[in-house]
Design a protein around this motif. Sequence first.
Motif, PDB file in Angstrom:
ATOM      1  N   ASP A  42      51.164  39.311  51.731  1.00  0.00           N
ATOM      2  CA  ASP A  42      51.147  37.941  52.236  1.00  0.00           C
ATOM      3  C   ASP A  42      51.697  36.996  51.150  1.00  0.00           C
ATOM      4  O   ASP A  42      51.521  37.253  49.957  1.00  0.00           O
ATOM      5  CB  ASP A  42      49.689  37.582  52.588  1.00  0.00           C
ATOM      6  CG  ASP A  42      49.582  36.225  53.223  1.00  0.00           C
ATOM      7  OD1 ASP A  42      49.812  36.128  54.436  1.00  0.00           O
ATOM      8  OD2 ASP A  42      49.286  35.248  52.497  1.00  0.00           O
ATOM      9  N   SER A  43      52.314  35.887  51.578  1.00  0.00           N
ATOM     10  CA  SER A  43      52.925  34.999  50.570  1.00  0.00           C
ATOM     11  C   SER A  43      51.871  34.370  49.641  1.00  0.00           C
ATOM     12  O   SER A  43      52.190  33.955  48.530  1.00  0.00           O
ATOM     13  CB  SER A  43      53.740  33.901  51.261  1.00  0.00           C
ATOM     14  OG  SER A  43      52.916  33.240  52.189  1.00  0.00           O
ATOM     15  N   ASN A  44      50.621  34.299  50.081  1.00  0.00           N
ATOM     16  CA  ASN A  44      49.550  33.764  49.221  1.00  0.00           C
ATOM     17  C   ASN A  44      48.685  34.872  48.619  1.00  0.00           C
ATOM     18  O   ASN A  44      47.524  34.641  48.292  1.00  0.00           O
ATOM     19  CB  ASN A  44      48.636  32.835  50.022  1.00  0.00           C
ATOM     20  CG  ASN A  44      49.384  31.600  50.472  1.00  0.00           C
ATOM     21  OD1 ASN A  44      50.168  31.035  49.710  1.00  0.00           O
ATOM     22  ND2 ASN A  44      49.174  31.195  51.711  1.00  0.00           N
ATOM     23  N   VAL A  45      49.240  36.065  48.477  1.00  0.00           N
ATOM     24  CA  VAL A  45      48.427  37.202  48.009  1.00  0.00           C
ATOM     25  C   VAL A  45      47.783  36.901  46.651  1.00  0.00           C
ATOM     26  O   VAL A  45      48.365  36.225  45.793  1.00  0.00           O
ATOM     27  CB  VAL A  45      49.298  38.483  47.910  1.00  0.00           C
ATOM     28  CG1 VAL A  45      50.382  38.345  46.848  1.00  0.00           C
ATOM     29  CG2 VAL A  45      48.422  39.710  47.646  1.00  0.00           C
ATOM     30  N   LEU A  46      46.543  37.388  46.493  1.00  0.00           N
ATOM     31  CA  LEU A  46      45.860  37.301  45.201  1.00  0.00           C
ATOM     32  C   LEU A  46      46.015  38.654  44.520  1.00  0.00           C
ATOM     33  O   LEU A  46      45.634  39.684  45.083  1.00  0.00           O
ATOM     34  CB  LEU A  46      44.370  36.995  45.391  1.00  0.00           C
ATOM     35  CG  LEU A  46      44.008  35.792  46.268  1.00  0.00           C
ATOM     36  CD1 LEU A  46      42.485  35.627  46.308  1.00  0.00           C
ATOM     37  CD2 LEU A  46      44.663  34.518  45.763  1.00  0.00           C
ATOM     38  N   CYS A  47      46.571  38.637  43.306  1.00  0.00           N
ATOM     39  CA  CYS A  47      46.737  39.868  42.520  1.00  0.00           C
ATOM     40  C   CYS A  47      45.593  39.916  41.511  1.00  0.00           C
ATOM     41  O   CYS A  47      45.507  39.053  40.629  1.00  0.00           O
ATOM     42  CB  CYS A  47      48.095  39.842  41.821  1.00  0.00           C
ATOM     43  SG  CYS A  47      48.328  41.189  40.663  1.00  0.00           S
ATOM     44  N   MET A  48      44.708  40.890  41.690  1.00  0.00           N
ATOM     45  CA  MET A  48      43.478  40.911  40.880  1.00  0.00           C
ATOM     46  C   MET A  48      43.325  42.224  40.125  1.00  0.00           C
ATOM     47  O   MET A  48      43.859  43.259  40.517  1.00  0.00           O
ATOM     48  CB  MET A  48      42.259  40.671  41.792  1.00  0.00           C
ATOM     49  CG  MET A  48      42.298  39.291  42.410  1.00  0.00           C
ATOM     50  SD  MET A  48      41.050  38.961  43.684  1.00  0.00           S
ATOM     51  CE  MET A  48      39.553  39.484  42.941  1.00  0.00           C
ATOM     52  N   HIS A  49      42.557  42.157  39.040  1.00  0.00           N
ATOM     53  CA  HIS A  49      42.267  43.347  38.216  1.00  0.00           C
ATOM     54  C   HIS A  49      40.995  43.016  37.426  1.00  0.00           C
ATOM     55  O   HIS A  49      40.886  41.922  36.870  1.00  0.00           O
ATOM     56  CB  HIS A  49      43.449  43.618  37.268  1.00  0.00           C
ATOM     57  CG  HIS A  49      43.375  44.934  36.549  1.00  0.00           C
ATOM     58  ND1 HIS A  49      42.367  45.240  35.660  1.00  0.00           N
ATOM     59  CD2 HIS A  49      44.180  46.021  36.580  1.00  0.00           C
ATOM     60  CE1 HIS A  49      42.558  46.475  35.192  1.00  0.00           C
ATOM     61  NE2 HIS A  49      43.650  46.972  35.738  1.00  0.00           N
ATOM     62  N   PRO A  50      40.037  43.955  37.362  1.00  0.00           N
ATOM     63  CA  PRO A  50      38.794  43.633  36.644  1.00  0.00           C
ATOM     64  C   PRO A  50      38.970  43.527  35.132  1.00  0.00           C
ATOM     65  O   PRO A  50      38.121  42.915  34.458  1.00  0.00           O
ATOM     66  CB  PRO A  50      37.872  44.806  36.997  1.00  0.00           C
ATOM     67  CG  PRO A  50      38.795  45.930  37.370  1.00  0.00           C
ATOM     68  CD  PRO A  50      39.996  45.277  37.987  1.00  0.00           C
ATOM     69  N   GLY A  51      40.056  44.112  34.594  1.00  0.00           N
ATOM     70  CA  GLY A  51      40.224  44.161  33.146  1.00  0.00           C
ATOM     71  C   GLY A  51      39.308  45.230  32.543  1.00  0.00           C
ATOM     72  O   GLY A  51      38.315  45.584  33.159  1.00  0.00           O
ATOM     73  N   PRO A  52      39.615  45.744  31.377  1.00  0.00           N
ATOM     74  CA  PRO A  52      40.848  45.496  30.640  1.00  0.00           C
ATOM     75  C   PRO A  52      42.054  46.173  31.311  1.00  0.00           C
ATOM     76  O   PRO A  52      41.899  47.212  31.930  1.00  0.00           O
ATOM     77  CB  PRO A  52      40.558  46.123  29.265  1.00  0.00           C
ATOM     78  CG  PRO A  52      39.524  47.166  29.516  1.00  0.00           C
ATOM     79  CD  PRO A  52      38.706  46.683  30.662  1.00  0.00           C
ATOM     80  N   ILE A  53      43.230  45.529  31.142  1.00  0.00           N
ATOM     81  CA  ILE A  53      44.453  46.019  31.801  1.00  0.00           C
ATOM     82  C   ILE A  53      45.168  47.014  30.900  1.00  0.00           C
ATOM     83  O   ILE A  53      45.244  46.804  29.695  1.00  0.00           O
ATOM     84  CB  ILE A  53      45.438  44.851  32.006  1.00  0.00           C
ATOM     85  CG1 ILE A  53      44.820  43.720  32.796  1.00  0.00           C
ATOM     86  CG2 ILE A  53      46.705  45.305  32.679  1.00  0.00           C
ATOM     87  CD1 ILE A  53      45.688  42.454  32.729  1.00  0.00           C
ATOM     88  N   ASN A  54      45.698  48.068  31.494  1.00  0.00           N
ATOM     89  CA  ASN A  54      46.705  48.893  30.815  1.00  0.00           C
ATOM     90  C   ASN A  54      48.050  48.455  31.361  1.00  0.00           C
ATOM     91  O   ASN A  54      48.478  48.924  32.425  1.00  0.00           O
ATOM     92  CB  ASN A  54      46.491  50.381  31.117  1.00  0.00           C
ATOM     93  CG  ASN A  54      45.197  50.911  30.524  1.00  0.00           C
ATOM     94  OD1 ASN A  54      44.943  50.772  29.332  1.00  0.00           O
ATOM     95  ND2 ASN A  54      44.372  51.516  31.361  1.00  0.00           N
ATOM     96  N   ARG A  55      48.720  47.532  30.658  1.00  0.00           N
ATOM     97  CA  ARG A  55      50.015  47.027  31.135  1.00  0.00           C
ATOM     98  C   ARG A  55      51.025  48.175  31.212  1.00  0.00           C
ATOM     99  O   ARG A  55      51.069  48.998  30.315  1.00  0.00           O
ATOM    100  CB  ARG A  55      50.554  45.955  30.180  1.00  0.00           C
ATOM    101  CG  ARG A  55      49.885  44.617  30.368  1.00  0.00           C
ATOM    102  CD  ARG A  55      50.317  43.613  29.305  1.00  0.00           C
ATOM    103  NE  ARG A  55      49.515  42.409  29.443  1.00  0.00           N
ATOM    104  CZ  ARG A  55      49.937  41.295  30.037  1.00  0.00           C
ATOM    105  NH1 ARG A  55      51.167  41.223  30.501  1.00  0.00           N
ATOM    106  NH2 ARG A  55      49.134  40.257  30.142  1.00  0.00           N
ATOM    107  N   GLY A  56      51.792  48.207  32.272  1.00  0.00           N
ATOM    108  CA  GLY A  56      52.798  49.264  32.427  1.00  0.00           C
ATOM    109  C   GLY A  56      52.229  50.520  33.047  1.00  0.00           C
ATOM    110  O   GLY A  56      52.965  51.451  33.334  1.00  0.00           O
TER     111      GLY A  56
END
Length: 306
Positions: free
Chosen positions: A254-268
Amino acid sequence: MKRKDLLGLKDISADEIMLILNLAKEMRARLDEGQHKSSELVGKSVATLFYENSTRTRISFENAAKALGASTSNISAESSSIKKGESLIDTGRTLQKLLTDIIVLRHPCSGAAHLLANNLDIPVINGGDGTNEHPTQALLDMLTIYKSLGEFKGLKVVIVGDILHSRVARSNIWGLSKLGADITLVAPCTLLPAAAGKIMDCKISHNLSEAAIGANVIISLRVQLERQKYGLFPSIGEYHKYYGVTNQILYKADSNVLCMHPGPINRGLELSGQAADGESSMILEQVTNGVAVRMAVIKLLSGGLR
Ligand code: CP
């Protein structure tokens, strides 16, 4: 709230969840207005008892307690008498006798928070137990959704990643499904519990590109390499290609999508840097909502304190 403890979202009602979220919304408004200190819980004491590492959960509980005027103490397994062999129950009973009013427990064993709560008179809050539940993380995720989208009923929520090891996924599934969200779990077969979809009220997919179409919320989970006993996917590159949240995936939502992650992130790995830092990202908003949710939970459980 009538209950002594907050151990998970499996056993609490939709009304109790909304009670917490509405109070957390008020707490968040107070924080946004710069009101970082009140005297509501002066004289009360909150202890964080952590047998696993944490940044967000431990510090947000500490700051939430302080914002309500309570005092805090932090006990970690590495630097306390736990290292000398003291049991969980003995440590809990000792903290109770040291005039602690609430204990927040993080523990690598599923069920540890229930064990402690059953052996103490004071409230216990589950700060994450093994692969079982992390209720305040799910509540802060739900507050983030509630504040941005205003409702849960009929929302298309995709939870992607290491479902097998994720207490965050379990708490979110219990909580979001009680409030009427339409949940799809996305993961390779090796990262899904065998009975997922039968026990819990959600759909299953192995294709993120398809599942993301029209999604209102995408919650990406950390790949918990520390809980994996053997390789459950061929390579980081392959995992990211099929299950990583990227801008290409977000464009399908959806154009208003929420991109969420609890953290900590492993980028990549589970999330690209562009998705983590982009316009849809709610990750830092989730962190601040964590303080508000924990203020609400501490306040509600403090109702019957001495
Ligand atoms: N999301 C979460 O529980 O983060 P911490 O491990 O840093 O507390």
